[in-house]
Design a protein around this motif. Structure first.
Motif, PDB file in Angstrom:
ATOM      1  N   UNK A 134      55.095  22.811  52.614  1.00  0.00           N
ATOM      2  CA  UNK A 134      53.867  22.240  52.590  1.00  0.00           C
ATOM      3  C   UNK A 134      54.138  20.970  54.237  1.00  0.00           C
ATOM      4  N   UNK A 135      53.179  21.093  54.698  1.00  0.00           N
ATOM      5  CA  UNK A 135      52.930  19.838  55.973  1.00  0.00           C
ATOM      6  C   UNK A 135      52.386  19.032  55.826  1.00  0.00           C
ATOM      7  N   UNK A 136      53.650  17.815  55.997  1.00  0.00           N
ATOM      8  CA  UNK A 136      53.043  16.214  55.813  1.00  0.00           C
ATOM      9  C   UNK A 136      52.404  16.125  56.792  1.00  0.00           C
ATOM     10  N   UNK A 137      51.354  14.899  56.494  1.00  0.00           N
ATOM     11  CA  UNK A 137      50.222  14.015  57.694  1.00  0.00           C
ATOM     12  C   UNK A 137      51.176  12.394  57.554  1.00  0.00           C
ATOM     13  N   UNK A 138      50.975  11.854  58.396  1.00  0.00           N
ATOM     14  CA  UNK A 138      51.126  10.843  58.930  1.00  0.00           C
ATOM     15  C   UNK A 138      50.153   9.901  58.099  1.00  0.00           C
ATOM     16  N   UNK A 139      50.449   8.769  57.756  1.00  0.00           N
ATOM     17  CA  UNK A 139      49.105   7.821  57.022  1.00  0.00           C
ATOM     18  C   UNK A 139      49.135   7.141  57.990  1.00  0.00           C
ATOM     19  N   UNK A 140      49.813   6.389  58.407  1.00  0.00           N
ATOM     20  CA  UNK A 140      50.316   4.965  59.301  1.00  0.00           C
ATOM     21  C   UNK A 140      51.525   4.494  59.159  1.00  0.00           C
ATOM     22  N   UNK A 141      51.752   3.149  58.986  1.00  0.00           N
ATOM     23  CA  UNK A 141      52.787   2.111  59.444  1.00  0.00           C
ATOM     24  C   UNK A 141      52.970   0.820  58.761  1.00  0.00           C
ATOM     25  N   UNK A 142      54.538   0.567  58.072  1.00  0.00           N
ATOM     26  CA  UNK A 142      54.351  -0.244  57.489  1.00  0.00           C
ATOM     27  C   UNK A 142      54.907  -1.161  58.634  1.00  0.00           C
ATOM     28  N   UNK A 143      54.966  -2.801  59.046  1.00  0.00           N
ATOM     29  CA  UNK A 143      55.800  -3.616  59.159  1.00  0.00           C
ATOM     30  C   UNK A 143      56.177  -4.267  58.808  1.00  0.00           C
ATOM     31  N   UNK A 144      57.637  -4.746  58.316  1.00  0.00           N
ATOM     32  CA  UNK A 144      58.044  -5.591  57.120  1.00  0.00           C
ATOM     33  C   UNK A 144      57.811  -6.587  57.857  1.00  0.00           C
ATOM     34  N   UNK A 145      57.979  -7.991  56.444  1.00  0.00           N
ATOM     35  CA  UNK A 145      58.463  -9.060  56.738  1.00  0.00           C
ATOM     36  C   UNK A 145      59.179  -9.478  57.134  1.00  0.00           C
ATOM     37  N   UNK A 146      59.464 -10.297  57.517  1.00  0.00           N
ATOM     38  CA  UNK A 146      61.206 -10.934  58.658  1.00  0.00           C
ATOM     39  C   UNK A 146      61.679 -11.930  57.664  1.00  0.00           C
ATOM     40  N   UNK A 147      62.906 -11.586  57.641  1.00  0.00           N
ATOM     41  CA  UNK A 147      63.681 -12.508  56.339  1.00  0.00           C
ATOM     42  C   UNK A 147      64.928 -13.412  56.941  1.00  0.00           C
ATOM     43  N   UNK A 148      65.710 -14.094  56.411  1.00  0.00           N
ATOM     44  CA  UNK A 148      66.552 -14.208  56.265  1.00  0.00           C
ATOM     45  C   UNK A 148      67.470 -14.096  55.574  1.00  0.00           C
ATOM     46  N   UNK A 149      67.351 -13.241  54.740  1.00  0.00           N
ATOM     47  CA  UNK A 149      68.535 -13.179  53.243  1.00  0.00           C
ATOM     48  C   UNK A 149      69.627 -12.556  53.924  1.00  0.00           C
ATOM     49  N   UNK A 150      70.211 -12.345  53.076  1.00  0.00           N
ATOM     50  CA  UNK A 150      71.919 -12.598  53.608  1.00  0.00           C
ATOM     51  C   UNK A 150      72.437 -11.426  52.318  1.00  0.00           C
TER      52      UNK A 150
END
Length: 309
Positions: A134-150
């Motif tokens: 089955x072909x896949x289709x692109x549905x969008x992108x997610x921009x992750x929050x910026x963190x400083x977690x070790x």
């Protein structure tokens, strides 16, 4: 790993040992009550999801070298003796992915691993069939929050997605990196819109050795995570950690017998190795399996876990 009404369902991540290439069902005390074998060898299983009807979905979507012509999901219907493989192909190029969600209709959504804080969503264009790709289709992108977690991978570990989970009521979903969990509200059942346009609440998951698994507790009040054991000192026991769901400043703490006796047994050796898990209760899924990770610079930059094959 996913929590179920009866206990937990877990898989190993890309296990080379045939005895570990199974779907493991655990009871509330985390004892293995049954296993289900794959009819053929999976390539690189990375995540689990459970449908509202109890169907188990295993995401065979890992692609460290970004060279697979197809990826797949294994579908285990309630009562079935073996899972059925559904192959899919990306519309653009191969992607490495480690996270799977189901939308309100039960359609599988693949979230790519990314590498720079942006990940992409893909879904099948038509109903899945066992005898077709089955072909896949692109549905969008997610921009992750910026963190400083070790975390062990520094800034690189904050920009990738290594697992995903849906709350039992379907009104929240979570993505996780090596450093943090990102929770999104899904008030109308539209998971894609929630991820692509919603605002995430961040729960730090600091200094997990190699966190690639996340699930909601059955009451939806907690996020449960576990790290891979690879690269840790010999004899290290994996410990499931509990974080308050939807919190913004959560602090991880190992579960205790009084807090959650069913989960604390995951780090306890079993008396006899009848599970195929190497003599330990290792319910490690969505990247919580048994691998050997070489943390050389080239490997980190390419996000490759060597020795999976």
């Amino acid at each position: 790993m996913v929590a179920s009404d009866d206990g937990y369902v877990v898989i190993n991540d890309g296990a080379d040992d045939e005895a570990r290439r199974r779907i493991f069902f655990l009871d509330q005390r985390c004892a293995v009550v049954r296993t289900v074998s794959f009819p053929s060898r999976p390539r690189d299983t990375e995540d689990l999801a459970i449908g509202r009807d109890g169907t188990i979905w295993v995401a065979d979507i890992g692609d460290n070298d970004r060279s697979r012509p197809t990826v797949g999901v294994w579908r285990l219907a309630p009562g079935a003796k073996q899972p059925v493989l559904h192959r899919m192909t990306y519309p653009d190029r191969p992607h490495d992915a480690e996270a799977l969600l189901l939308d309100a209709s039960g359609r599988p959504l693949i979230i790519t691993k990314g590498g720079s804080g942006t990940v992409f969503l893909y879904a099948p264009t038509t109903a899945l069939r066992a005898d077709a790709t089955t072909p896949l289709t692109a549905l969008g992108q997610v921009t992750l929050p910026t963190t400083t977690t070790s975390n062990p991978f520094s800034f690189l570990g904050r920009g990738v997605i290594t697992g995903a989970a849906s709350a039992p009521d379907g009104r929240r979903v979570a993505l996780r990196s090596y450093a943090d969990a990102f929770e999104y509200d899904v008030p109308d059942g539209d998971v894609v819109r929630a991820l692509t346009t919603g605002t995430a609440r961040v729960t730090p998951l600091p200094d997990e050795p190699q966190g690639e698994s996340i699930t909601y507790s059955r009451d939806g009040r907690s996020l449960l995570t576990v790290s891979e054991s690879a690269g840790q000192p010999s004899g290290t026991r994996s410990t499931i950690l509990r974080y308050p769901a939807t919190a913004t400043t959560a602090t991880a703490a190992p579960l205790t017998e009084s807090a959650a006796p069913a989960l604390s047994t995951l780090a306890r050796p079993i008396a006899e190795d009848t599970t195929g898990l190497g003599g330990w209760t290792w319910p490690l899924a969505a990247g919580a399996g048994v691998l050997l990770v070489l943390l050389g610079l080239a490997g980190v930059l390419r996000w490759r876990h060597t020795a999976r094959r």
